[in-house]
Design a protein around this motif. Structure first.
Motif, PDB file in Angstrom:
ATOM      1  N   ALA A 103      28.099  -0.465  20.989  1.00  0.00           N
ATOM      2  CA  ALA A 103      27.760   0.279  22.210  1.00  0.00           C
ATOM      3  C   ALA A 103      26.271   0.550  22.323  1.00  0.00           C
ATOM      4  N   CYS A 104      25.562   0.503  21.181  1.00  0.00           N
ATOM      5  CA  CYS A 104      24.100   0.709  21.186  1.00  0.00           C
ATOM      6  C   CYS A 104      23.351  -0.551  21.611  1.00  0.00           C
ATOM      7  N   LYS A 105      24.081  -1.643  21.859  1.00  0.00           N
ATOM      8  CA  LYS A 105      23.541  -2.912  22.337  1.00  0.00           C
ATOM      9  C   LYS A 105      22.521  -3.541  21.385  1.00  0.00           C
ATOM     10  N   PRO A 106      22.889  -3.735  20.118  1.00  0.00           N
ATOM     11  CA  PRO A 106      22.001  -4.491  19.228  1.00  0.00           C
ATOM     12  C   PRO A 106      22.019  -5.963  19.633  1.00  0.00           C
ATOM     13  N   ARG A 107      21.027  -6.719  19.210  1.00  0.00           N
ATOM     14  CA  ARG A 107      21.016  -8.142  19.540  1.00  0.00           C
ATOM     15  C   ARG A 107      22.021  -8.907  18.688  1.00  0.00           C
ATOM     16  N   VAL A 108      22.219  -8.450  17.439  1.00  0.00           N
ATOM     17  CA  VAL A 108      23.208  -9.059  16.552  1.00  0.00           C
ATOM     18  C   VAL A 108      23.569  -8.059  15.460  1.00  0.00           C
ATOM     19  N   MET A 109      24.843  -8.094  15.044  1.00  0.00           N
ATOM     20  CA  MET A 109      25.274  -7.308  13.902  1.00  0.00           C
ATOM     21  C   MET A 109      25.579  -8.258  12.742  1.00  0.00           C
ATOM     22  N   ALA A 110      25.027  -7.969  11.568  1.00  0.00           N
ATOM     23  CA  ALA A 110      25.312  -8.736  10.364  1.00  0.00           C
ATOM     24  C   ALA A 110      26.116  -7.842   9.426  1.00  0.00           C
ATOM     25  N   VAL A 111      27.372  -8.190   9.214  1.00  0.00           N
ATOM     26  CA  VAL A 111      28.266  -7.359   8.410  1.00  0.00           C
ATOM     27  C   VAL A 111      28.307  -7.904   6.986  1.00  0.00           C
ATOM     28  N   SER A 121       0.853  -1.190   0.000  1.00  0.00           N
ATOM     29  CA  SER A 121       0.000   0.000   0.000  1.00  0.00           C
ATOM     30  C   SER A 121       0.885   1.235   0.000  1.00  0.00           C
ATOM     31  N   GLU A 122       0.252   2.404  -0.079  1.00  0.00           N
ATOM     32  CA  GLU A 122       1.007   3.655  -0.067  1.00  0.00           C
ATOM     33  C   GLU A 122       1.618   3.928   1.301  1.00  0.00           C
ATOM     34  N   ASP A 123       0.951   3.484   2.353  1.00  0.00           N
ATOM     35  CA  ASP A 123       1.456   3.702   3.717  1.00  0.00           C
ATOM     36  C   ASP A 123       2.238   2.470   4.166  1.00  0.00           C
ATOM     37  N   ILE A 124       3.496   2.409   3.769  1.00  0.00           N
ATOM     38  CA  ILE A 124       4.342   1.273   4.120  1.00  0.00           C
ATOM     39  C   ILE A 124       4.964   1.509   5.484  1.00  0.00           C
ATOM     40  N   GLU A 125       4.791   0.540   6.380  1.00  0.00           N
ATOM     41  CA  GLU A 125       5.333   0.658   7.729  1.00  0.00           C
ATOM     42  C   GLU A 125       6.786   0.208   7.760  1.00  0.00           C
ATOM     43  N   LEU A 126       7.578   0.861   8.617  1.00  0.00           N
ATOM     44  CA  LEU A 126       8.972   0.476   8.793  1.00  0.00           C
ATOM     45  C   LEU A 126       9.054  -0.689   9.767  1.00  0.00           C
ATOM     46  N   ASN A 127       9.867  -1.668   9.419  1.00  0.00           N
ATOM     47  CA  ASN A 127      10.017  -2.862  10.246  1.00  0.00           C
ATOM     48  C   ASN A 127      10.701  -2.538  11.570  1.00  0.00           C
ATOM     49  N   ASN A 128      10.342  -3.290  12.603  1.00  0.00           N
ATOM     50  CA  ASN A 128      10.857  -3.023  13.944  1.00  0.00           C
ATOM     51  C   ASN A 128      11.915  -4.033  14.378  1.00  0.00           C
ATOM     52  N   ASP A 129      12.361  -4.913  13.457  1.00  0.00           N
ATOM     53  CA  ASP A 129      13.345  -5.933  13.815  1.00  0.00           C
ATOM     54  C   ASP A 129      14.722  -5.656  13.232  1.00  0.00           C
ATOM     55  N   ILE A 130      14.766  -4.985  12.078  1.00  0.00           N
ATOM     56  CA  ILE A 130      16.023  -4.843  11.342  1.00  0.00           C
ATOM     57  C   ILE A 130      16.274  -3.377  11.000  1.00  0.00           C
ATOM     58  N   VAL A 131      17.506  -2.930  11.227  1.00  0.00           N
ATOM     59  CA  VAL A 131      17.927  -1.581  10.852  1.00  0.00           C
ATOM     60  C   VAL A 131      19.175  -1.713   9.976  1.00  0.00           C
ATOM     61  N   MET A 132      19.231  -0.964   8.893  1.00  0.00           N
ATOM     62  CA  MET A 132      20.380  -1.010   7.990  1.00  0.00           C
ATOM     63  C   MET A 132      21.244   0.234   8.177  1.00  0.00           C
ATOM     64  N   VAL A 133      22.550   0.025   8.220  1.00  0.00           N
ATOM     65  CA  VAL A 133      23.511   1.115   8.332  1.00  0.00           C
ATOM     66  C   VAL A 133      24.315   1.154   7.040  1.00  0.00           C
ATOM     67  N   ASP A 134      24.201   2.271   6.312  1.00  0.00           N
ATOM     68  CA  ASP A 134      24.878   2.421   5.024  1.00  0.00           C
ATOM     69  C   ASP A 134      26.304   2.910   5.241  1.00  0.00           C
ATOM     70  N   TYR A 190      21.018   7.576  16.843  1.00  0.00           N
ATOM     71  CA  TYR A 190      19.908   6.608  16.809  1.00  0.00           C
ATOM     72  C   TYR A 190      20.190   5.424  17.730  1.00  0.00           C
ATOM     73  N   THR A 191      20.666   5.703  18.927  1.00  0.00           N
ATOM     74  CA  THR A 191      20.988   4.646  19.884  1.00  0.00           C
ATOM     75  C   THR A 191      19.778   3.769  20.192  1.00  0.00           C
ATOM     76  N   ASP A 192      18.645   4.389  20.440  1.00  0.00           N
ATOM     77  CA  ASP A 192      17.434   3.635  20.784  1.00  0.00           C
ATOM     78  C   ASP A 192      16.927   2.814  19.592  1.00  0.00           C
ATOM     79  N   LEU A 193      17.126   3.323  18.389  1.00  0.00           N
ATOM     80  CA  LEU A 193      16.663   2.606  17.198  1.00  0.00           C
ATOM     81  C   LEU A 193      17.441   1.310  16.990  1.00  0.00           C
ATOM     82  N   LEU A 194      18.734   1.321  17.334  1.00  0.00           N
ATOM     83  CA  LEU A 194      19.592   0.162  17.096  1.00  0.00           C
ATOM     84  C   LEU A 194      19.546  -0.863  18.237  1.00  0.00           C
ATOM     85  N   LYS A 195      19.083  -0.443  19.395  1.00  0.00           N
ATOM     86  CA  LYS A 195      19.094  -1.330  20.557  1.00  0.00           C
ATOM     87  C   LYS A 195      18.200  -2.548  20.341  1.00  0.00           C
ATOM     88  N   ASP A 196      18.747  -3.737  20.643  1.00  0.00           N
ATOM     89  CA  ASP A 196      18.021  -5.005  20.605  1.00  0.00           C
ATOM     90  C   ASP A 196      17.500  -5.366  19.210  1.00  0.00           C
TER      91      ASP A 196
END
Length: 386
Positions: free
Chosen positions: A90-98, A58-71, A230-236
């Motif tokens: 340091a932002c305490k993510p649950r996992v980093m995928a490089v 749809s036009e109103d696409i929601e942003l996912n709450n599990d994955i964040v991408m760092v460019d 965006y510390t809170d965005l990356l946490k967990d």
């Protein structure tokens, strides 16, 4: 003519068989004549799931709450990359995928040392991308797993970042959980990262090839310069590091061209959400095609006799509604029951039954009047001549 509805009649089965014969002839012609190769390739490259993704978005696409991408496309210095990894950790993510491959050591010894030191000091678990090469078709196994230069000096998690592609430049619709490399099992970056996120131990599974579900969602993308904002965005979360805007890492998908990094994110999400779409067996599609063709034969026999002046309009509307009903039912099955119905045969039947019916009618007349086969004298298509 006997005005009897005669829903159950062998003539309708005959029309179905004629439709199947016509489809088989067209299929053989398209395969064996080079002039029809583009048509054949177009059919092979088309999947109904592509339509479902367009229907679900749809036009109103929601942003996912599990994955964040760092460019990190602008970064070249390995020391700076190590610093960004430290900041994200340091932002305490649950996992980093490089999704970066540091293949050669190069001449920057200081940058390499800083990168390895940052990785070793990171508190968050890290899954690094690698590359499978030297595929042996007979063994269904790869010969080499290319990893980053620091692989031998520590205990690091590596997973292959290869995408599943039928041919070069083809549309990517699936991802794999694992592959064999020199008799050892290696896991995909998407699967292994998702397992770390969910606390699951990666293992070989019966269904290895999984459909990437490009649902009605997108992923937050931030620059490496904005990590501390965006510390809170990356946490967990699963934090996926890579090159989002690199034209060299772009693939064709049902939603158009997409960065490889985003493709990995959709693959991860498909597994996290347990979207294991199962393909219904081919016999179900053939049975559905027979039912649709049989009902259509019955409908198309009676409509011209009941409404002769407007029969062509009614039949056209019928075909449109029948096709729409099939697609809508298959879409609901895909989205909510996680079953993918192959609509090739039912839709082909709808397209071919109208030209097949007069061919069957002519065949019946020839077999009865010319060859005197008595079995056909009770055909409903001969009653008009009685």
């Amino acid at each position: 003519m006997k005005k009897d509805w005669k829903f159950w009649h062998w003539d309708h089965v005959g029309v179905c068989l004629m439709t199947a014969l016509l489809a088989a002839i067209i299929g053989l012609v398209s395969v064996n004549l080079s002039m029809f190769n583009p048509v054949e390739q177009a059919f092979e490259n088309f999947h109904m799931t592509d339509v479902y993704y367009e229907m679900s978005r749809s036009e109103d696409i929601e942003l996912n709450n599990d994955i964040v991408m760092v460019d990190m496309v602008e970064l070249r210095d390995r020391g700076e990359i190590g610093q960004v990894i430290q900041q994200i950790s340091a932002c305490k993510p649950r996992v980093m995928a490089v999704d970066l491959l540091f293949y050669r050591e190069g001449d920057d010894a200081l940058g390499n040392a800083m990168l390895v030191s940052s990785i070793d000091e990171a508190e968050a678990p890290i899954v690094f991308s690698s590359k499978l090469v030297d595929y042996d078709k007979e063994k269904d196994s790869f010969g080499t797993l290319i990893t980053s230069f620091f692989a031998p000096i520590g205990d690091y998690q590596f997973a292959y970042g290869n995408v599943k592609q039928d041919y070069e430049g083809g549309i990517i619709r699936e991802y794999t959980l694992s592959q064999k490399c020199q008799d050892k099992t290696v896991y995909s970056l998407a699967y292994q990262s998702a397992c770390v996120y969910t606390g699951e131990q990666p293992h070989e599974q019966e269904i290895n090839d999984r459909l990437i579900v490009f649902g009605d969602t997108d992923f937050p993308v931030i620059s490496y310069k904005e990590v501390n904002e965006y510390t809170d965005l990356l946490k967990d979360k699963i934090v996926l590091l890579g090159t989002f805007s690199n034209e060299e890492d772009v693939h064709f998908t049902p939603l158009g061209k997409m960065p490889g990094m985003k493709l990995q994110a959709y693959s991860m999400l498909s597994y996290i959400q347990n979207r294991n779409i199962k393909d219904l067996p081919i016999w179900f599609s053939i049975l559905l095609a027979f039912i649709v063709c049989y009902f259509s034969s019955w409908i198309n026999y009676w409509i011209p006799r009941l409404w002769p002046k407007v029969d062509s309009y009614i039949i056209s509307c019928y075909y449109f509604l029948m096709a729409a009903l099939l697609v809508w039912a298959a879409f609901l099955s895909f989205m909510y029951l996680q079953y993918n119905i192959n609509l090739l045969y039912p839709l082909a039947g709808i397209a071919l039954i109208e030209p097949a019916r007069p061919l069957y009618e002519d065949s019946v007349r020839i077999l009865c009047n010319k060859l005197h086969l008595r079995i056909f004298k009770h055909s409903i298509y001969l009653e008009e001549e009685d």
